[in-house]
Design an enzyme around this catalytic site. Structure first.
Site, PDB file in Angstrom:
ATOM      1  N   SER A 269     -17.981 -44.683  20.480  1.00 32.32           N
ATOM      2  CA  SER A 269     -16.600 -44.205  20.376  1.00 32.32           C
ATOM      3  C   SER A 269     -15.853 -44.992  19.319  1.00 32.32           C
ATOM      4  O   SER A 269     -16.136 -46.181  19.085  1.00 32.32           O
ATOM      5  CB  SER A 269     -15.875 -44.340  21.717  1.00 32.32           C
TER       6      SER A 269
ATOM      7  N   TYR B 216     -13.664 -49.642  28.780  1.00 35.77           N
ATOM      8  CA  TYR B 216     -14.328 -48.595  27.998  1.00 35.77           C
ATOM      9  C   TYR B 216     -14.644 -49.080  26.583  1.00 35.77           C
ATOM     10  O   TYR B 216     -15.768 -48.948  26.100  1.00 35.77           O
ATOM     11  CB  TYR B 216     -13.428 -47.371  27.952  1.00 35.77           C
TER      12      TYR B 216
END
Length: 265
Positions: free
Chosen positions: A146, A159
């Site tokens: 990501s 995350y």
């Protein structure tokens, strides 16, 4: 002919979101897909949809329910895939979870649970496919990380850290695997419209439709790119943030986050 045609692609996290849409896109390009996720019913529905949309005498998609947090589960799945569909050409480690962990009640367990699925899941996928790829001298490992892994972002400690670990690890193993014929591709999406992002309660800049995102993924993986990052402008801005002095980066990040929380462009 599309570069992915006739490839056997194993996709984890295939029951929804990017994984589900990517599976359909790969089959559209002529690939065969082995689909894994914990939700067997969702996988069965996806296989049925692919079979209806792309009919043929040879199954283009099969479901192999699995939990990426269990090495035993993944070993059994890969053995079944190789027995029923053949050698895996490309593994796409896409399974992942997100949790915005509050520091008001700090919990090591919550942070490590995200790391175990996102980063640990990638490691386990590689462990179970690498022996066969090494023996054949070919294959491609794809990790879906990501843009959030580029640098620290507000509320993204769990995350973002897991995605940063994925990026670092994949960049590192590339030096050892590419000389023996095994490619490595890092996919770094920004905000993509999926069931996961639908739960976000803040404005998401440069939000990308899932179908557009998976086309970018498939194009880049087919070309053998080392990195596939999208959307273009957002990724460039985030990469710029990597080299800015921290005080300047921190001011920009706080300003943007404040606007996102209040739904401003």
């Amino acid at each position: 002919m599309d570069p992915l045609t006739n490839s056997l692609i194993w996709i984890t996290g295939a029951s929804s979101g990017i994984g589900e849409a990517f599976a359909v896109e790969c089959v559209r390009r002529g690939a065969r897909v082995a689909l894994s996720a914990r939700r067997a019913d969702s996988l069965a529905g996806l296989v049925e949809r692919i079979t209806t949309q792309f009919p043929g005498t040879t199954p283009r998609a099969r479901a192999y329910p699995a939990d990426v947090s269990s090495l035993d589960s993944l070993q059994s799945v890969v053995a079944a895939i190789e027995s029923e569909m053949g050698a895996i050409d490309i593994v796409v480690a896409n399974a992942g979870i997100n949790e915005y962990v509050s520091l008001n009640s700090f919990s090591t367990e919550k942070f490590l649970s995200v790391m175990n699925v996102n980063y640990g899941g990638l490691l386990r996928c590689i462990e179970v496919v690498l022996p066969s790829m090494r023996k054949r001298g070919k294959g491609r490992i794809v990790g879906v990380a990501s843009i959030a892994g580029f640098r620290g972002l507000p509320t993204s400690g769990a995350y973002g850290a897991s995605k940063s670990a994925m990026i670092h690890f994949l960049e590192s193993i590339r030096f050892q695997l590419e000389p023996i014929g095994i490619g490595v591709t890092i996919v770094n999406p920004g905000f993509v419209k999926t069931p996961m992002t639908d739960t976000n309660e803040f404005h998401m800049p440069f939000l990308m439709e899932c179908d557009d995102a998976v086309r970018c993924m498939a194009d880049g993986i087919g070309r053998g790119d080392s990195e596939v990052t999208f959307p273009w402008l957002f990724s460039r801005l985030m990469k710029l943030g990597r080299i800015l002095p921290f005080p300047l980066y921190a001011w920009i990040a706080r300003t943007i986050w404040s606007r996102m929380e209040h739904g401003k462009e």
